[in-house]
Design a protein around this motif. Structure first.
Motif, PDB file in Angstrom:
ATOM      1  N   MET A   1     -22.624   4.769   6.923  1.00 34.53           N
ATOM      2  CA  MET A   1     -21.211   4.591   7.228  1.00 34.53           C
ATOM      3  C   MET A   1     -20.433   4.577   5.918  1.00 34.53           C
ATOM      4  SD  MET A   1     -19.145   1.390   9.033  1.00 34.53           S
ATOM      5  CE  MET A   1     -20.168   1.353  10.461  1.00 34.53           C
ATOM      6  N   LEU A   2     -19.282   5.227   5.894  1.00 32.43           N
ATOM      7  CA  LEU A   2     -18.384   5.190   4.745  1.00 32.43           C
ATOM      8  C   LEU A   2     -17.430   4.019   4.927  1.00 32.43           C
ATOM      9  CD1 LEU A   2     -17.511   8.964   4.265  1.00 32.43           C
ATOM     10  CD2 LEU A   2     -19.158   7.586   3.001  1.00 32.43           C
ATOM     11  N   ILE A   3     -17.435   3.120   3.936  1.00 39.89           N
ATOM     12  CA  ILE A   3     -16.630   1.903   4.010  1.00 39.89           C
ATOM     13  C   ILE A   3     -15.659   1.875   2.839  1.00 39.89           C
ATOM     14  CG2 ILE A   3     -16.700  -0.621   3.974  1.00 39.89           C
ATOM     15  CD1 ILE A   3     -19.627  -0.365   4.989  1.00 39.89           C
ATOM     16  N   GLY A   4     -14.386   1.802   3.129  1.00 39.08           N
ATOM     17  CA  GLY A   4     -13.376   1.710   2.090  1.00 39.08           C
ATOM     18  C   GLY A   4     -13.064   0.255   1.783  1.00 39.08           C
ATOM     19  N   TYR A   5     -12.715  -0.004   0.537  1.00 38.77           N
ATOM     20  CA  TYR A   5     -12.312  -1.354   0.146  1.00 38.77           C
ATOM     21  C   TYR A   5     -11.099  -1.247  -0.755  1.00 38.77           C
ATOM     22  CZ  TYR A   5     -12.218  -5.990  -1.879  1.00 38.77           C
ATOM     23  OH  TYR A   5     -11.811  -7.245  -2.292  1.00 38.77           O
ATOM     24  N   MET A   6     -10.062  -2.055  -0.456  1.00 39.22           N
ATOM     25  CA  MET A   6      -8.817  -2.053  -1.225  1.00 39.22           C
ATOM     26  C   MET A   6      -8.392  -3.487  -1.505  1.00 39.22           C
ATOM     27  SD  MET A   6      -6.488   0.798   0.740  1.00 39.22           S
ATOM     28  CE  MET A   6      -6.508   0.035   2.350  1.00 39.22           C
ATOM     29  N   ARG A   7      -7.686  -3.648  -2.610  1.00 40.40           N
ATOM     30  CA  ARG A   7      -7.003  -4.916  -2.865  1.00 40.40           C
ATOM     31  C   ARG A   7      -5.774  -4.639  -3.713  1.00 40.40           C
ATOM     32  NH1 ARG A   7      -9.174  -8.747  -7.629  1.00 40.40           N
ATOM     33  NH2 ARG A   7     -10.014  -7.137  -8.964  1.00 40.40           N
ATOM     34  N   PRO A   8      -4.720  -5.425  -3.519  1.00 40.19           N
ATOM     35  CA  PRO A   8      -3.474  -5.202  -4.263  1.00 40.19           C
ATOM     36  C   PRO A   8      -3.684  -5.388  -5.770  1.00 40.19           C
ATOM     37  CG  PRO A   8      -3.125  -6.718  -2.441  1.00 40.19           C
ATOM     38  CD  PRO A   8      -4.601  -6.521  -2.571  1.00 40.19           C
ATOM     39  N   SER A   9      -2.869  -4.676  -6.544  1.00 45.27           N
ATOM     40  CA  SER A   9      -2.837  -4.849  -7.999  1.00 45.27           C
ATOM     41  C   SER A   9      -1.385  -4.728  -8.437  1.00 45.27           C
ATOM     42  CB  SER A   9      -3.696  -3.777  -8.678  1.00 45.27           C
ATOM     43  OG  SER A   9      -3.112  -2.503  -8.506  1.00 45.27           O
ATOM     44  N   GLN A  10      -1.131  -4.998  -9.708  1.00 41.51           N
ATOM     45  CA  GLN A  10       0.243  -4.895 -10.212  1.00 41.51           C
ATOM     46  C   GLN A  10       0.759  -3.461 -10.089  1.00 41.51           C
ATOM     47  OE1 GLN A  10       2.380  -7.347 -11.370  1.00 41.51           O
ATOM     48  NE2 GLN A  10       0.823  -8.681 -10.484  1.00 41.51           N
ATOM     49  N   ASP A  11      -0.130  -2.471 -10.258  1.00 42.52           N
ATOM     50  CA  ASP A  11       0.280  -1.074 -10.175  1.00 42.52           C
ATOM     51  C   ASP A  11       0.332  -0.554  -8.741  1.00 42.52           C
ATOM     52  OD1 ASP A  11       0.445  -0.951 -12.940  1.00 42.52           O
ATOM     53  OD2 ASP A  11      -1.645  -0.303 -13.149  1.00 42.52           O
ATOM     54  N   ASP A  12      -0.320  -1.241  -7.818  1.00 42.42           N
ATOM     55  CA  ASP A  12      -0.386  -0.803  -6.412  1.00 42.42           C
ATOM     56  C   ASP A  12      -0.329  -2.035  -5.499  1.00 42.42           C
ATOM     57  OD1 ASP A  12      -0.700   0.768  -4.158  1.00 42.42           O
ATOM     58  OD2 ASP A  12      -2.852   1.093  -4.436  1.00 42.42           O
ATOM     59  N   PRO A  13       0.811  -2.744  -5.491  1.00 40.21           N
ATOM     60  CA  PRO A  13       0.888  -4.020  -4.756  1.00 40.21           C
ATOM     61  C   PRO A  13       0.727  -3.901  -3.240  1.00 40.21           C
ATOM     62  CG  PRO A  13       3.052  -3.392  -5.600  1.00 40.21           C
ATOM     63  CD  PRO A  13       2.070  -2.414  -6.157  1.00 40.21           C
ATOM     64  N   THR A  14       1.012  -2.741  -2.678  1.00 40.73           N
ATOM     65  CA  THR A  14       0.886  -2.570  -1.225  1.00 40.73           C
ATOM     66  C   THR A  14      -0.361  -1.770  -0.844  1.00 40.73           C
ATOM     67  OG1 THR A  14       2.196  -0.544  -1.240  1.00 40.73           O
ATOM     68  CG2 THR A  14       3.393  -2.629  -0.923  1.00 40.73           C
ATOM     69  N   CYS A  15      -1.150  -1.414  -1.827  1.00 34.95           N
ATOM     70  CA  CYS A  15      -2.382  -0.620  -1.634  1.00 34.95           C
ATOM     71  C   CYS A  15      -2.110   0.791  -1.123  1.00 34.95           C
ATOM     72  CB  CYS A  15      -3.373  -1.328  -0.711  1.00 34.95           C
ATOM     73  SG  CYS A  15      -3.976  -2.895  -1.329  1.00 34.95           S
ATOM     74  N   ILE A  17      -1.415   3.585  -2.765  1.00 33.42           N
ATOM     75  CA  ILE A  17      -2.121   4.597  -3.551  1.00 33.42           C
ATOM     76  C   ILE A  17      -3.589   4.642  -3.122  1.00 33.42           C
ATOM     77  CG2 ILE A  17      -2.917   5.238  -5.863  1.00 33.42           C
ATOM     78  CD1 ILE A  17      -0.292   3.896  -6.916  1.00 33.42           C
ATOM     79  N   GLN A  18      -4.188   3.448  -3.014  1.00 35.74           N
ATOM     80  CA  GLN A  18      -5.587   3.369  -2.611  1.00 35.74           C
ATOM     81  C   GLN A  18      -5.788   3.897  -1.194  1.00 35.74           C
ATOM     82  OE1 GLN A  18      -7.453  -0.534  -3.777  1.00 35.74           O
ATOM     83  NE2 GLN A  18      -5.346  -0.929  -4.454  1.00 35.74           N
ATOM     84  N   GLU A  19      -4.855   3.556  -0.319  1.00 36.83           N
ATOM     85  CA  GLU A  19      -4.963   3.999   1.071  1.00 36.83           C
ATOM     86  C   GLU A  19      -4.942   5.524   1.174  1.00 36.83           C
ATOM     87  OE1 GLU A  19      -3.045   2.911   5.418  1.00 36.83           O
ATOM     88  OE2 GLU A  19      -1.860   2.534   3.618  1.00 36.83           O
ATOM     89  N   ASN A  20      -4.049   6.159   0.418  1.00 39.73           N
ATOM     90  CA  ASN A  20      -3.985   7.628   0.426  1.00 39.73           C
ATOM     91  C   ASN A  20      -5.301   8.235  -0.047  1.00 39.73           C
ATOM     92  OD1 ASN A  20      -1.363   7.715   1.381  1.00 39.73           O
ATOM     93  ND2 ASN A  20      -0.463   7.806  -0.668  1.00 39.73           N
ATOM     94  N   LEU A  21      -5.872   7.671  -1.104  1.00 39.83           N
ATOM     95  CA  LEU A  21      -7.148   8.189  -1.618  1.00 39.83           C
ATOM     96  C   LEU A  21      -8.282   7.999  -0.605  1.00 39.83           C
ATOM     97  CD1 LEU A  21      -6.921   6.937  -5.305  1.00 39.83           C
ATOM     98  CD2 LEU A  21      -6.885   9.320  -4.528  1.00 39.83           C
ATOM     99  N   LEU A  22      -8.352   6.809   0.002  1.00 41.84           N
ATOM    100  CA  LEU A  22      -9.438   6.528   0.941  1.00 41.84           C
ATOM    101  C   LEU A  22      -9.311   7.334   2.227  1.00 41.84           C
ATOM    102  CD1 LEU A  22      -9.970   2.668   0.529  1.00 41.84           C
ATOM    103  CD2 LEU A  22     -11.267   4.538  -0.495  1.00 41.84           C
ATOM    104  N   ASN A  23      -8.096   7.637   2.634  1.00 38.30           N
ATOM    105  CA  ASN A  23      -7.901   8.449   3.843  1.00 38.30           C
ATOM    106  C   ASN A  23      -8.502   9.846   3.690  1.00 38.30           C
ATOM    107  OD1 ASN A  23      -6.687   6.500   5.407  1.00 38.30           O
ATOM    108  ND2 ASN A  23      -4.613   7.056   4.772  1.00 38.30           N
ATOM    109  N   ASN A  24      -8.562  10.337   2.452  1.00 45.79           N
ATOM    110  CA  ASN A  24      -9.164  11.648   2.197  1.00 45.79           C
ATOM    111  C   ASN A  24     -10.680  11.637   2.387  1.00 45.79           C
ATOM    112  OD1 ASN A  24      -6.673  12.751   1.591  1.00 45.79           O
ATOM    113  ND2 ASN A  24      -6.881  12.356  -0.599  1.00 45.79           N
ATOM    114  N   TYR A  25     -11.280  10.461   2.453  1.00 41.78           N
ATOM    115  CA  TYR A  25     -12.737  10.351   2.553  1.00 41.78           C
ATOM    116  C   TYR A  25     -13.215   9.982   3.955  1.00 41.78           C
ATOM    117  CZ  TYR A  25     -13.411  11.238  -2.311  1.00 41.78           C
ATOM    118  OH  TYR A  25     -13.452  11.868  -3.529  1.00 41.78           O
TER     119      TYR A  25
END
Length: 180
Positions: A1-15, A17-25
Motif C-alpha cells: 500500500m502507498l501511504i502518504g504522510y504530511m505535516r505543516p511547516s513554515q513554508d507549507d502551513p496548510t500542507c 504543496i505536500q498534498e499536490n505532490l502526494l496526489n501524483n503518487y
C-alpha cells in the motif's frame, strides 16, 4: 500500500504543496498532522503502528517525517523491522530500490536534512518571537555610547582600542555611524 504522510511547516502551513505532490503518487491512505510540533505526532505514531510488510511511506522530504537525525534513524529502523519502505520525493530516496545509494549521496542527503531541521526551528522561533512582540536580530548599541564614541574619535585623542574599551563600540560599528 502507498501511504502518504504530511505535516505543516513554515513554508507549507496548510500542507497544500505536500498534498499536490502526494496526489501524483495515488496514495491509498494519507496521514496529516494538524500541527508542525515535534511532540504529539499522533498521526505519525498511528501510521507507524499500522505499517504492514511492503507498505511504502511517501513524504515530500525527510524533514516532514523526522525532527532530527536520531529520530530519522529510529523511524528507519521501525520501517525496516516491519518490512516496509520509505520514499522521499525531494531527495529521491526509495528504500525499496535494491540498488541502494552511494555513501556520498547519503551524506549529502543527511547534511541537507540537518539543514532543513535547523532552518525550520529557526523560522518557528522567529515567528513565535514576532507573535510575542519580541524584536529579533542583533541588539542596537545605545545612542549615548555611539555619540560618545564619535566625540572621542573626532577629538583624535583616543585610539580605536581605547574607544572600544570605554564605550563598547567596535571599530566597524563606529565607522558605519561615521559614514551616515
Amino acid at each position: 500500500m502507498l501511504i502518504g504522510y504530511m505535516r505543516p511547516s513554515q513554508d507549507d502551513p496548510t500542507c497544500s504543496i505536500q498534498e499536490n505532490l502526494l496526489n501524483n503518487y495515488s496514495c491509498q491512505k494519507i496521514f496529516i498532522e494538524e500541527h508542525s510540533s515535534a511532540k504529539r505526532r499522533t498521526q505519525l505514531d498511528h501510521m507507524m503502528a499500522h505499517l504492514e510488510p511492503d507498505d511504502k511511506i511517501i513524504v515530500e522530504k525527510l524533514f516532514v517525517l523526522a525532527d532530527s537525525t536520531r529520530h530519522l534513524v529510529e523511524l528507519l529502523e521501525q520501517i525496516d523491522e516491519k518490512g516496509a519502505f520509505l520514499c522521499t520525493l525531494k531527495e529521491g530516496i526509495d528504500t525499496s530500490d535494491e540498488r541502494g545509494y552511494s555513501f556520498k549521496a547519503i551524506v549529502h542527503h543527511l547534511a541537507a536534512f540537518q539543514s532543513d531541521v535547523i532552518s525550520e526551528k529557526t523560522k518557528q522561533g522567529l515567528y513565535e518571537a514576532k507573535q510575542k512582540g519580541i524584536t529579533t536580530g542583533r541588539p542596537r548599541k545605545p545612542d549615548e555610547n555611539v555619540k560618545r564614541a564619535i566625540v572621542m574619535y573626532e577629538s583624535k585623542k583616543y585610539s580605536l582600542a581605547e574607544i572600544k574599551a570605554e564605550t563598547g563600540i567596535s571599530k566597524s560599528t563606529l565607522y558605519r555611524y561615521l559614514e551616515n
